[in-house]
Design an enzyme around this catalytic site. Structure first.
Site, mmCIF file in Angstrom:
data_model
loop_
_atom_site.group_PDB
_atom_site.id
_atom_site.type_symbol
_atom_site.label_atom_id
_atom_site.label_comp_id
_atom_site.label_asym_id
_atom_site.label_seq_id
_atom_site.Cartn_x
_atom_site.Cartn_y
_atom_site.Cartn_z
ATOM 1 N N THR A 113 1.123 -1.191 -0.089
ATOM 2 C CA THR A 113 0.494 -0.168 -0.049
ATOM 3 C C THR A 113 1.034 1.176 0.110
ATOM 4 O O THR A 113 0.354 2.686 -0.244
ATOM 5 C CB THR A 113 -0.623 0.303 0.713
ATOM 6 O OG1 THR A 113 0.313 -0.794 2.224
ATOM 7 C CG2 THR A 113 -1.799 -1.424 1.395
ATOM 8 N N LYS B 226 -3.100 7.125 -0.239
ATOM 9 C CA LYS B 226 -2.207 6.488 1.764
ATOM 10 C C LYS B 226 -2.802 8.292 2.802
ATOM 11 O O LYS B 226 -1.924 8.964 2.207
ATOM 12 C CB LYS B 226 -1.191 5.890 1.207
ATOM 13 C CG LYS B 226 -1.408 5.153 2.448
ATOM 14 C CD LYS B 226 -0.411 3.964 2.302
ATOM 15 C CE LYS B 226 -0.620 2.944 3.404
ATOM 16 N NZ LYS B 226 0.406 2.217 4.026
#
Ligand code: ASP
Length: 349
Positions: A112, A185
């Site tokens: 991620t 993110k």
């Protein structure tokens, strides 16, 4: 009469098998927490990318009901190790796979940390209308309440959904679908770690049920001008982070290291500290492309506000964050050095 009946039976069977034919989906695994493994279900420590693609897929057998799945291991890294070289390898493989009639879509499993960047790189370099879906996890497979299996199930639901084609690369995390250009993110550890601050999610996927609400209007995939088929390396573009009481050190170091472009992640609407400003002006004069971005996290970096962009020959990165602005500048510099043309790219992509 029997011959006719036989023919009808054969045709019916053929029709049924065509109707029941599942899409062929390739899962390109790159590593990350979704392929992570730890020693304890209740401790946060784990190694990213330790689990192979076959094991990853075996953990979610229900995806085989939606598609004929093949897995390929592209890399086994934590995505903080992502490099231009892996991006090029992945984009080339995706282009090859999607140009085949035997492949209907791709899912990329990814860490991620840099997922938004790799997704945007593919958004600009893969020439296909077929669906490309990125997915990751915030908790490793061995942790309690791992989010990877549901995320992967949802990603396969999204890639096999007819509406995903033509939307550019999308990212599936935590029941949400985001456009690669917009997503970033926003949380270091929560399962709700992704958001699209300027646009919002484009859809939702809830236990496999897909709903779209919007899509990006910026150019991507088949409408992109960037062709990486014959490219083995990308021009050097560095990011310099702006802050109070800043220095000229890192801009000068980037120039010395041979940077062709510098993304300045500035304060507010892309403002540099005066000393840094002087170094950027010098760099621009010396032929390095200087693009002003912002460290704020949402909003556009606009031309000619507090900085006289025309005077210094700077360009502005619109609403791309610094890490995505770097990708667009690297790709842009493979085509042109012309600042006006490069500036236009930030308004198109
Ligand atoms: N560091 C990991 C990675 O990006 C984190 C994650 O996947 O959530 O690979």
């Amino acid at each position: 009469m029997t011959k006719i009946l036989e023919k009808i039976t054969v045709l019916t069977l053929l029709g049924t098998s065509l109707l029941l034919a599942k899409p062929n989906i390739v899962i390109l695994a790159t590593g990350g927490t979704i392929a992570g493994s730890g020693e304890s279900a209740t401790k946060s420590a784990y190694s990213a990318g330790a689990v192979t693609v076959d094991k990853l897929l075996a953990a979610v057998p229900s995806i085989n009901e939606m598609a004929t799945i093949k897995g390929e291991q592209v890399s086994s890294i934590g995505s903080q190790e992502m490099s231009n070289a892996v991006w090029l390898k992945l984009a080339k493989r995706a282009n090859t796979l999607l140009s085949s009639d035997d492949v209907d879509g791709i899912v990329v499993t990814h860490g991620t940390d840099t997922m938004e960047s790799t997704a945007y790189f593919l958004d600009l370099t893969v020439k296909s209308k077929k669906p490309i879906v990125f997915v990751g996890a915030m908790r490793s497979g061995t942790s309690m309440s791992a989010d990877g299996p549901m995320n992967l199930f949802n990603a396969v639901s999204v890639v096999t959904n007819k509406e995903t084609a033509g939307k550019g690369v999308v990212v599936v995390m935590n029941d949400e679908i985001h456009s690669a250009r917009e997503v970033t993110k926003v949380n270091t550890s929560s399962v709700n770690a992704f958001a699209s601050p300027n646009a919002g999610k484009i859809g939702t996927v809830y236990y496999g049920a897909v709903n779209y609400y919007m899509q990006t209007l910026r150019k991507h995939t088949i409408d992109s001008e960037f062709d990486i088929t014959k490219i083995d390396s990308l021009p050097r573009v560095d990011i310099v982070y702006g802050h109070a009481d800043d220095t000229d050190l890192f801009v000068n170091a980037a120039v010395k290291a041979g940077a062709k472009g510098i993304i300045h992640s500035g304060m507010g609407n892309g403002n540099p500290f005066p000393l840094t400003m002087d170094a950027l002006a010098k760099a621009s004069k010396a032929g390095v492309v200087v693009a002003r971005s912002s460290r704020v996290g949402s909003g556009r970096t606009t031309l000619h506000n507090e900085v006289d962009d025309e005077k210094y020959g700077f360009i502005a990165t619109d609403s791309l964050n610094a890490q995505k602005a770097r990708i667009l500048l690297m790709l842009g510099l493979t085509k042109t050095q012309d600042k006006k043309a490069l500036q236009d790219m930030y308004f198109k992509y």
